[in-house]
Write an enzyme that holds these catalytic residues in place. Sequence first.
Site, short mmCIF file in Angstrom:
data_model
loop_
_atom_site.label_atom_id
_atom_site.label_comp_id
_atom_site.label_asym_id
_atom_site.label_seq_id
_atom_site.Cartn_x
_atom_site.Cartn_y
_atom_site.Cartn_z
N SER A 86 0.62 -1.32 -0.01
CA SER A 86 -0.05 0.02 0.08
C SER A 86 0.78 1.41 -0.07
O SER A 86 0.25 2.37 0.07
CB SER A 86 -0.83 0.06 1.19
OG SER A 86 -0.25 0.08 2.42
N THR A 133 -9.29 1.79 -2.24
CA THR A 133 -8.84 2.89 -1.71
C THR A 133 -9.13 4.04 -2.65
O THR A 133 -9.68 3.72 -3.97
CB THR A 133 -7.17 2.94 -1.86
OG1 THR A 133 -6.62 4.41 -1.77
CG2 THR A 133 -6.82 2.75 -3.27
N ASP A 134 -9.32 5.14 -2.27
CA ASP A 134 -9.66 6.46 -3.17
C ASP A 134 -8.93 6.83 -4.19
O ASP A 134 -9.36 7.48 -5.17
CB ASP A 134 -10.14 7.62 -2.26
CG ASP A 134 -8.92 8.12 -1.30
OD1 ASP A 134 -7.69 7.68 -1.44
OD2 ASP A 134 -8.89 9.09 -0.57
N LYS A 163 -4.52 -1.57 -7.31
CA LYS A 163 -5.81 -1.59 -6.42
C LYS A 163 -6.94 -1.42 -7.36
O LYS A 163 -7.90 -2.20 -7.34
CB LYS A 163 -5.68 -0.52 -5.32
CG LYS A 163 -4.74 -0.82 -4.26
CD LYS A 163 -5.33 -2.05 -3.57
CE LYS A 163 -6.36 -1.84 -2.63
NZ LYS A 163 -6.56 -3.12 -1.85
N ASN A 188 -7.78 8.49 3.37
CA ASN A 188 -6.38 8.04 4.17
C ASN A 188 -6.84 7.61 5.58
O ASN A 188 -7.31 8.66 6.35
CB ASN A 188 -5.54 9.21 4.38
CG ASN A 188 -4.61 9.44 2.93
OD1 ASN A 188 -5.26 9.06 1.83
ND2 ASN A 188 -3.41 9.88 3.09
N PRO A 214 10.64 15.71 6.54
CA PRO A 214 10.67 16.10 5.13
C PRO A 214 9.20 15.91 4.48
O PRO A 214 8.44 15.09 4.75
CB PRO A 214 11.66 14.92 4.42
CG PRO A 214 12.06 14.18 5.50
CD PRO A 214 11.35 14.23 6.89
N ASP A 303 9.41 16.87 -4.75
CA ASP A 303 7.96 16.21 -4.69
C ASP A 303 8.17 14.84 -5.38
O ASP A 303 9.10 14.38 -6.19
CB ASP A 303 7.01 16.98 -5.66
CG ASP A 303 5.62 16.48 -4.98
OD1 ASP A 303 5.26 15.83 -4.17
OD2 ASP A 303 4.64 17.61 -5.55
#
Length: 360
Positions: A86, A133-134, A163, A188, A214, A303
């Site tokens: 996940s 999951t979304d 998923k 979440n 971080p 990112d």
Amino acid sequence: MRRLLVTGGAGFIGSNFVYFWKKKCPADLVVVLDALTYAGNIANLDAMKNVPGFEFVHGDILDTKLVERIFTDQGIDTLVHFAAESHVDRSIHGPDAFVRTNVTGTLSLLNAAKAAWLDRGSGIPHRFHHVSTDEVYGTLGPDDPPFSEETPYAPNSPYAASKAGSDHLVRAFHKTYGLVTTTSNCSNNYGPFQFPEKLIPLCIANILDGKSLPVYGDGRQIRDWLYVDDHNRGIELILEKGQAGETYNIGGSNECMNIEIVRLICDLTDLRFRERASLSEKFPKALPAAGRASRELISHVRDRAGHDQRYAIDARKIKTALGYHPKESFEAGIQKTVDWYLDHENWWRALMDTLCFSKT
């Protein structure tokens, strides 16, 4: 009385579900199947060792024959499928494991369930509930409406894609073979027993060790936060009243930017250090032990590749159809979570050395 098989029941959400279910339904049999990979921790289930009606099986969901034996030997009538790889960062660096566990593993379970419940004509009323999951829906713009069950799938990471694939397989087994299935796509989760590579527990652990926090990019990525037992309440309602073949989105209606979450955790931890003098002795490396603010540890890093900007869940369907409402406010839930990690150092300390990623 139900006889449940819970896959991934030694993981974060799975172990919380086991405690939640046995408290609500102590007469039910709960069998946990877990491969105990890095995120599956048998210590999560320590309090279940001598509980009547609980059994643990160390095994892999890819082992279809093992799953079939569990179905047969234990008379399983309900499967709650949490087992999954996940972590998005891990999926970027090694997508093969995510396809193997999330797609092929789900197919293995579906085949075992079909063999036990349909092919052999057992006639047992059954339910295969798949926890998703979304992230399968992709990302939202600032003004976009939240994800609903009608939102087209648009996964952006290997994790989300795997998923999505498992969701489609579950749907296909219902439509093609008549397997009684339901799926939930949640936002979440946070709470006790969350593996400390995830945002909230990693922040808490790093604060207590005086390490940097971080934050990806500007930290303005938005997530909808759901306390883990509110998620479990939603699953309970789906198992009790959900319609076969349906998908239900479970959300907490708590949209918040990642940077705001990190700042809040810093402030709550600082407050606990002021309230509990013993914490300064227990965690001497933490900045609040020296009277400094934990926010000083925040740093911004490059990112993540393909980082989704915003997730938000429209939970009207489960609220209207099944009467679901989250009970835990975010303010109360995050305080409970910080306190749990402050009080369970031995649990998360044992896991920190296994981490491959240190970014939030």
